[in-house]
Design an enzyme around this catalytic site. Structure first.
Site, PDB file in Angstrom:
ATOM      1  N   CYS A 132       0.831  -1.206   0.000  1.00  0.00           N
ATOM      2  CA  CYS A 132       0.000   0.000   0.000  1.00  0.00           C
ATOM      3  C   CYS A 132       0.863   1.253   0.000  1.00  0.00           C
ATOM      4  O   CYS A 132       1.409   1.640   1.037  1.00  0.00           O
ATOM      5  CB  CYS A 132      -0.937   0.002   1.214  1.00  0.00           C
ATOM      6  SG  CYS A 132      -2.013   1.456   1.295  1.00  0.00           S
ATOM      7  N   CYS A 135      -0.455   4.077   2.210  1.00  0.00           N
ATOM      8  CA  CYS A 135      -0.239   3.845   3.644  1.00  0.00           C
ATOM      9  C   CYS A 135       1.209   4.109   4.053  1.00  0.00           C
ATOM     10  O   CYS A 135       1.470   4.685   5.111  1.00  0.00           O
ATOM     11  CB  CYS A 135      -0.589   2.405   4.007  1.00  0.00           C
ATOM     12  SG  CYS A 135      -2.211   1.854   3.467  1.00  0.00           S
ATOM     13  N   ASP A 136       2.162   3.675   3.220  1.00  0.00           N
ATOM     14  CA  ASP A 136       3.557   3.601   3.660  1.00  0.00           C
ATOM     15  C   ASP A 136       4.539   4.465   2.881  1.00  0.00           C
ATOM     16  O   ASP A 136       5.714   4.542   3.244  1.00  0.00           O
ATOM     17  CB  ASP A 136       4.039   2.144   3.600  1.00  0.00           C
ATOM     18  CG  ASP A 136       3.218   1.231   4.495  1.00  0.00           C
ATOM     19  OD1 ASP A 136       2.760   1.703   5.553  1.00  0.00           O
ATOM     20  OD2 ASP A 136       3.035   0.060   4.140  1.00  0.00           O
TER      21      ASP A 136
END
Length: 317
Positions: A132, A135-136
């Site tokens: 992701c 997300c990261d």
């Protein structure tokens, strides 16, 4: 006989349980094979509202669980092997719990990212391996990154990561991409993106603490080489966890559950879907939690007899 059973304990399942429990619906929550969902395998979560300094994924999910239990939700370990949604009450066969009956059902079983299945991949999830970018990506400022994949999601992930990384290399096992022309052009016109085509990932390398490289095989020559990288993003798609439904709920061709627009209602009255199991677009913890809230409210109204059951035309598209 249960009023409502919630399948799944990610942000969607736990949020649904919190709302249902506070409404005195006495929900039973089935954990599934991956308690806590994908966030249980994540380290720092910095984009969930209310935590200015961030929070560990497992800690966030543990807090949600405690909150649901505080209001009376019953959470049990097990996973569904078979369901009968042809009539109410619905019947569920649950490994470790036997046969259960319920008047309504919330499906929040999520979607699992497809992995490459190579050595070092699973061992380094959260330590440089991610599925992701949204997300990261923030954690890789001014780093070299690799994105594996050749579809639209891979092009989108790579383009997004150029906001943070110094260089993003796309690795694909073929010479041609599956992505749409517009997504390909967007990636090829980005100066930060480089390409390693016709390469098959063989192994994720690390120093024991973090990812250091990706070993790939040249499909033309058979020779292996190491691409140095600080992070690996696997972007080869997701698989919604809906196989256990055996086609009893309407899904798209991939398996994501169809819901009535603006709600969490499926084609079966009394069955609702929340989180990534019905969301192939956003796939974020906050959107999953929001749809879990919606499912709980929809379910409560259904049991009170307020929801219309004529949805077939709306769900046909």
């Amino acid at each position: 006989m249960h009023k409502v059973i919630v399948l799944g304990t990610g942000p969607a399942g736990y949020t649904a349980a919190i709302y249902l429990a506070r409404a005195n619906m006495n929900p039973l929550v089935i954990e599934g094979q991956e308690p806590g969902g994908q966030l249980s395998q994540t380290t720092d979560v910095e984009n969930y509202p209310g935590f200015p300094d961030g929070i560990l994924g497992p800690e966030l999910m543990d807090n949600m669980r405690k909150q649901a239990e505080r209001f009376g939700a019953e959470i049990k370990r097990g996973w569904v092997t078979k369901v009968d949604l042809s009539k109410r009450p619905f019947t569920l066969q649950v490994s470790g719990l036997g046969e259960l009956e319920t008047q309504s059902l919330i499906i929040a079983t999520g979607a699992s990212a497809k992995l490459l299945g190579i050595p070092g991949e699973k061992d380094n999830i959260g330590r440089g391996v991610s599925t992701c970018a949204t997300c990261d990506g923030f954690f890789f400022r001014n780093k070299k990154l690799v994105v594996v994949g050749g579809g639209d999601s891979a092009m989108e992930e790579a383009t997004f990561l150029t906001k943070f990384a110094s260089e993003v290399r796309i690795v694909h096992r073929r010479n041609e991409l599956r992505a749409s022309k517009i997504m390909q052009e967007r990636a090829r016109n980005n100066d930060k993106i480089t390409w390693s085509m016709n390469r098959t990932p063989v192994e994720v390398l690390s120093d024991g603490q973090k990812v250091t490289g990706l070993k790939v095989r040249n499909n033309e020559t058979g020779e292996e080489e190491v691409i140095e990288t600080d992070g690996l993003f696997v972007a080869i798609g997701h698989r919604p966890n809906t196989a256990f439904l055996e086609g009893q709920v309407d899904t798209d061709e991939i398996g994501y559950i169809k819901v009535k627009p603006g709600s969490t209602e499926t084609n079966i009255p009394g069955v609702f879907a929340a989180g990534d199991v019905q969301d192939f677009k956003y796939r974020q913890a906050i959107t999953a939690a929001g749809s879990g809230c919606m499912a709980a409210l929809d379910c409560e109204k259904f049991l009170e007899g307020e929801i219309s059951t004529d949805w077939s035309q709306t769900l046909s598209t």
